[in-house]
Design a protein around this motif. Structure first.
Motif, PDB file in Angstrom:
ATOM      1  N   LYS A  83       0.824  -1.203   0.000  1.00 27.62           N
ATOM      2  CA  LYS A  83       0.000   0.000   0.000  1.00 27.62           C
ATOM      3  C   LYS A  83       0.862   1.258   0.000  1.00 27.62           C
ATOM      4  O   LYS A  83       2.078   1.183   0.102  1.00 27.62           O
ATOM      5  N   TYR A  84       0.187   2.389  -0.084  1.00 28.68           N
ATOM      6  CA  TYR A  84       0.842   3.688   0.001  1.00 28.68           C
ATOM      7  C   TYR A  84      -0.139   4.666   0.634  1.00 28.68           C
ATOM      8  O   TYR A  84      -1.327   4.376   0.750  1.00 28.68           O
ATOM      9  N   GLY A  85       0.390   5.824   1.072  1.00 30.51           N
ATOM     10  CA  GLY A  85      -0.501   6.889   1.527  1.00 30.51           C
ATOM     11  C   GLY A  85      -0.587   7.068   3.019  1.00 30.51           C
ATOM     12  O   GLY A  85      -1.379   7.889   3.491  1.00 30.51           O
ATOM     13  N   MET A  86       0.231   6.321   3.797  1.00 25.21           N
ATOM     14  CA  MET A  86       0.306   6.575   5.237  1.00 25.21           C
ATOM     15  C   MET A  86       1.761   6.801   5.601  1.00 25.21           C
ATOM     16  O   MET A  86       2.588   5.905   5.461  1.00 25.21           O
ATOM     17  N   ARG A  87       2.069   8.013   6.051  1.00 24.84           N
ATOM     18  CA  ARG A  87       3.454   8.388   6.324  1.00 24.84           C
ATOM     19  C   ARG A  87       3.639   8.665   7.818  1.00 24.84           C
ATOM     20  O   ARG A  87       2.787   9.260   8.465  1.00 24.84           O
ATOM     21  N   TRP A  88       4.756   8.240   8.322  1.00 27.56           N
ATOM     22  CA  TRP A  88       5.138   8.503   9.715  1.00 27.56           C
ATOM     23  C   TRP A  88       6.427   9.327   9.770  1.00 27.56           C
ATOM     24  O   TRP A  88       6.868   9.708  10.837  1.00 27.56           O
ATOM     25  N   ASP A  89       6.998   9.598   8.583  1.00 26.79           N
ATOM     26  CA  ASP A  89       8.313  10.224   8.494  1.00 26.79           C
ATOM     27  C   ASP A  89       8.244  11.650   7.960  1.00 26.79           C
ATOM     28  O   ASP A  89       9.270  12.237   7.623  1.00 26.79           O
ATOM     29  N   LEU A  90       7.045  12.206   7.857  1.00 25.77           N
ATOM     30  CA  LEU A  90       6.877  13.602   7.474  1.00 25.77           C
ATOM     31  C   LEU A  90       5.579  14.115   8.072  1.00 25.77           C
ATOM     32  O   LEU A  90       4.797  13.354   8.640  1.00 25.77           O
ATOM     33  N   THR A  91       5.344  15.410   7.951  1.00 24.73           N
ATOM     34  CA  THR A  91       4.143  16.020   8.544  1.00 24.73           C
ATOM     35  C   THR A  91       3.351  16.737   7.463  1.00 24.73           C
ATOM     36  O   THR A  91       3.098  17.940   7.554  1.00 24.73           O
ATOM     37  N   GLN A  92       2.950  15.988   6.447  1.00 24.18           N
ATOM     38  CA  GLN A  92       2.150  16.545   5.359  1.00 24.18           C
ATOM     39  C   GLN A  92       0.878  15.729   5.197  1.00 24.18           C
ATOM     40  O   GLN A  92       0.823  14.556   5.553  1.00 24.18           O
ATOM     41  N   GLY A  93      -0.143  16.368   4.626  1.00 21.81           N
ATOM     42  CA  GLY A  93      -1.394  15.669   4.400  1.00 21.81           C
ATOM     43  C   GLY A  93      -2.337  15.778   5.576  1.00 21.81           C
ATOM     44  O   GLY A  93      -2.311  16.753   6.330  1.00 21.81           O
ATOM     45  N   ASP A  94      -3.204  14.781   5.735  1.00 22.25           N
ATOM     46  CA  ASP A  94      -4.153  14.747   6.847  1.00 22.25           C
ATOM     47  C   ASP A  94      -3.495  14.093   8.046  1.00 22.25           C
ATOM     48  O   ASP A  94      -3.032  12.943   7.947  1.00 22.25           O
ATOM     49  N   PHE A  95      -3.510  14.786   9.186  1.00 21.23           N
ATOM     50  CA  PHE A  95      -3.050  14.131  10.413  1.00 21.23           C
ATOM     51  C   PHE A  95      -4.064  13.041  10.761  1.00 21.23           C
ATOM     52  O   PHE A  95      -5.268  13.294  10.833  1.00 21.23           O
ATOM     53  N   ALA A  96      -3.583  11.828  10.958  1.00 22.05           N
ATOM     54  CA  ALA A  96      -4.485  10.702  11.229  1.00 22.05           C
ATOM     55  C   ALA A  96      -4.589  10.420  12.725  1.00 22.05           C
ATOM     56  O   ALA A  96      -5.666  10.482  13.312  1.00 22.05           O
ATOM     57  N   PHE A  97      -3.463  10.115  13.355  1.00 21.89           N
ATOM     58  CA  PHE A  97      -3.483   9.829  14.787  1.00 21.89           C
ATOM     59  C   PHE A  97      -2.054   9.741  15.325  1.00 21.89           C
ATOM     60  O   PHE A  97      -1.095   9.590  14.572  1.00 21.89           O
ATOM     61  N   LYS A  98      -1.955   9.832  16.638  1.00 26.03           N
ATOM     62  CA  LYS A  98      -0.675   9.652  17.316  1.00 26.03           C
ATOM     63  C   LYS A  98      -0.487   8.172  17.619  1.00 26.03           C
ATOM     64  O   LYS A  98      -1.450   7.451  17.876  1.00 26.03           O
ATOM     65  N   SER A  99       0.771   7.717  17.592  1.00 25.39           N
ATOM     66  CA  SER A  99       1.030   6.311  17.859  1.00 25.39           C
ATOM     67  C   SER A  99       2.429   6.181  18.452  1.00 25.39           C
ATOM     68  O   SER A  99       3.096   7.180  18.750  1.00 25.39           O
ATOM     69  N   HIS A 140      -3.915   3.272   0.868  1.00 22.95           N
ATOM     70  CA  HIS A 140      -4.235   2.703   2.181  1.00 22.95           C
ATOM     71  C   HIS A 140      -5.507   3.315   2.791  1.00 22.95           C
ATOM     72  O   HIS A 140      -6.349   2.588   3.316  1.00 22.95           O
ATOM     73  N   TRP A 141      -5.618   4.625   2.751  1.00 25.98           N
ATOM     74  CA  TRP A 141      -6.806   5.336   3.245  1.00 25.98           C
ATOM     75  C   TRP A 141      -7.043   6.536   2.344  1.00 25.98           C
ATOM     76  O   TRP A 141      -6.097   7.092   1.779  1.00 25.98           O
ATOM     77  N   PRO A 142      -8.288   6.973   2.199  1.00 24.71           N
ATOM     78  CA  PRO A 142      -8.544   8.213   1.455  1.00 24.71           C
ATOM     79  C   PRO A 142      -7.754   9.372   2.065  1.00 24.71           C
ATOM     80  O   PRO A 142      -7.584   9.438   3.280  1.00 24.71           O
ATOM     81  N   ASN A 143      -7.268  10.254   1.202  1.00 17.99           N
ATOM     82  CA  ASN A 143      -6.467  11.403   1.631  1.00 17.99           C
ATOM     83  C   ASN A 143      -7.173  12.686   1.185  1.00 17.99           C
ATOM     84  O   ASN A 143      -7.275  12.958   0.001  1.00 17.99           O
ATOM     85  N   LYS A 144      -7.662  13.472   2.148  1.00 22.17           N
ATOM     86  CA  LYS A 144      -8.472  14.653   1.831  1.00 22.17           C
ATOM     87  C   LYS A 144      -7.670  15.775   1.196  1.00 22.17           C
ATOM     88  O   LYS A 144      -8.231  16.627   0.509  1.00 22.17           O
ATOM     89  N   THR A 145      -6.358  15.815   1.440  1.00 17.41           N
ATOM     90  CA  THR A 145      -5.571  16.961   0.962  1.00 17.41           C
ATOM     91  C   THR A 145      -5.049  16.778  -0.460  1.00 17.41           C
ATOM     92  O   THR A 145      -4.493  17.716  -1.027  1.00 17.41           O
ATOM     93  N   THR A 146      -5.211  15.596  -1.012  1.00 13.68           N
ATOM     94  CA  THR A 146      -4.751  15.339  -2.385  1.00 13.68           C
ATOM     95  C   THR A 146      -5.934  14.858  -3.220  1.00 13.68           C
ATOM     96  O   THR A 146      -6.627  13.923  -2.820  1.00 13.68           O
ATOM     97  N   PRO A 147      -6.183  15.469  -4.381  1.00 18.35           N
ATOM     98  CA  PRO A 147      -7.252  14.975  -5.239  1.00 18.35           C
ATOM     99  C   PRO A 147      -7.019  13.507  -5.600  1.00 18.35           C
ATOM    100  O   PRO A 147      -5.880  13.096  -5.870  1.00 18.35           O
ATOM    101  N   ILE A 148      -8.076  12.718  -5.585  1.00 14.86           N
ATOM    102  CA  ILE A 148      -7.969  11.299  -5.943  1.00 14.86           C
ATOM    103  C   ILE A 148      -7.329  11.142  -7.311  1.00 14.86           C
ATOM    104  O   ILE A 148      -6.506  10.248  -7.542  1.00 14.86           O
TER     105      ILE A 148
END
Length: 330
Positions: A83-99, A140-148
């Protein structure tokens, strides 16, 4: 084993697919790398040729484990789904959750699927997996900040370059699938589905059947609850997400276990485990192409793979469904 095509594509996968989320340890209280590798290899020996993973599972650990596990297997004999679309190594896009990562360090998870990010993620995944192509590449999950459309155009370029064979999505609704298909043809959608979590049957399943899209059911064992081995009062390891997950409320554990006891005589009659009965029921559901099932060790993996040998008659499926209708979760 039974094998099924993803949508109308030529990618053929095992109906029971190894789900490698827990193998990465993240959100599951850690992992034992050698056990995870042995589990994947034991599955493969019984015909489970398909493995589903993602970069965020263990922040690369799951993909590395998959890559190590398939070394020595002819590449065309195994199907890698990542998959793609979930990043833990940058702070761009939609904040999903803390872990927390596997070392206990705080991390922030972002949903981000801009074109340049997808290209980088693909290259990183190929390296971790030790391969030069991915069979199914999934948002991996829909991303609101990037057009599909932007995300799908990046995936289309990767298909043209031969780095991926087919495009899929995960956790998409019907409208999002339709939007993605204005750019490219989707093979599949990976969504949560289990005996006690069947919301996709209202809209998504009919749509996918009509438009010949595969559904990859994740968490078909409802993260271990449908094994019948988790009792009220169960203490989860630190970092295990299930401690705060809806289905693991005390009342829901008790209600689910009561249901499992009602169908256990059927499992006993067939000389199979409850888990094997649940897996077989799942892959027999209309519209469900694949059940993604995780395993912590070779023994669990072997038992999961052997669920393919279970056969359910129409009357037996009807009995299970009637008992499910009596289930009342809070």
């Amino acid at each position: 084993m039974e094998y099924r095509n993803l949508g109308e594509s030529d990618v053929r996968v095992s109906a029971i697919t190894f789900g490698a989320w827990a193998a990465g340890g993240w959100m599951w209280g850690g992992t034992e790398r050698s056990d995870a590798i042995n589990a994947i290899r034991a599955s493969y020996d019984l015909g489970v040729t398909s493995i589903d993973t993602a970069p965020v599972y263990g922040q690369g650990a799951s993909e590395e484990i998959v890559g190590e596990a398939i070394k020595g297997i002819p590449r065309d004999k195994v199907q890698i789904l990542t998959k793609y679309g979930m990043r833990w190594d940058l702070t761009q896009g939609d904040f999903a959750f803390k872990s927390k990562d596997n070392a206990g360090n705080d991390i922030d998870i972002y949903r981000y699927a801009a074109k340049e990010s997808i290209i980088k993620e693909c290259e990183d995944s190929l390296k971790r997996l030790g391969t030069d192509y991915i069979d199914l590449y999934q948002m991996h999950w829909p991303n609101k900040t990037t057009p599909i459309e932007e995300s799908m155009e990046a995936v289309l370029r990767l298909i043209e370059q031969g780095k991926i064979r087919q495009a899929g999505v995960s956790n998409y609704n019907v409208a999002q699938m339709q939007q993605a298909e204005t750019v490219l043809k989707l093979a599949s959608n990976q969504v949560p589905f289990s005996m006690i979590n069947r919301g996709i049957e209202d809209e998504l399943v009919p749509y996918c059947i009509e438009h010949k899209k595969s559904i990859l059911a994740y968490s078909p064992m409802e993260r271990g609850l449908l094994t019948g081995k988790i009792k009220p009062g169960h203490q989860f390891s630190e970092g295990d997400h299930r401690a705060n997950y809806r289905f693991f409320k005390e009342a829901n554990i008790a209600e689910t276990n009561d249901f499992l006891q009602r169908i256990k005589p059927l499992a006993d009659e067939k000389n199979v485990s409850l888990s094997q009965l649940v897996i077989r029921w799942t892959i027999d559901r209309p519209g469900i192409t694949v059940a993604l099932v995780g395993a912590r060790n070779a023994d669990q993996a072997t038992q999961n793979a052997k669920a393919i040998d279970v056969k359910l008659s129409a009357d037996e499926i009807s009995f299970i469904n009637q008992e499910l209708d009596e289930l009342e979760l809070v």
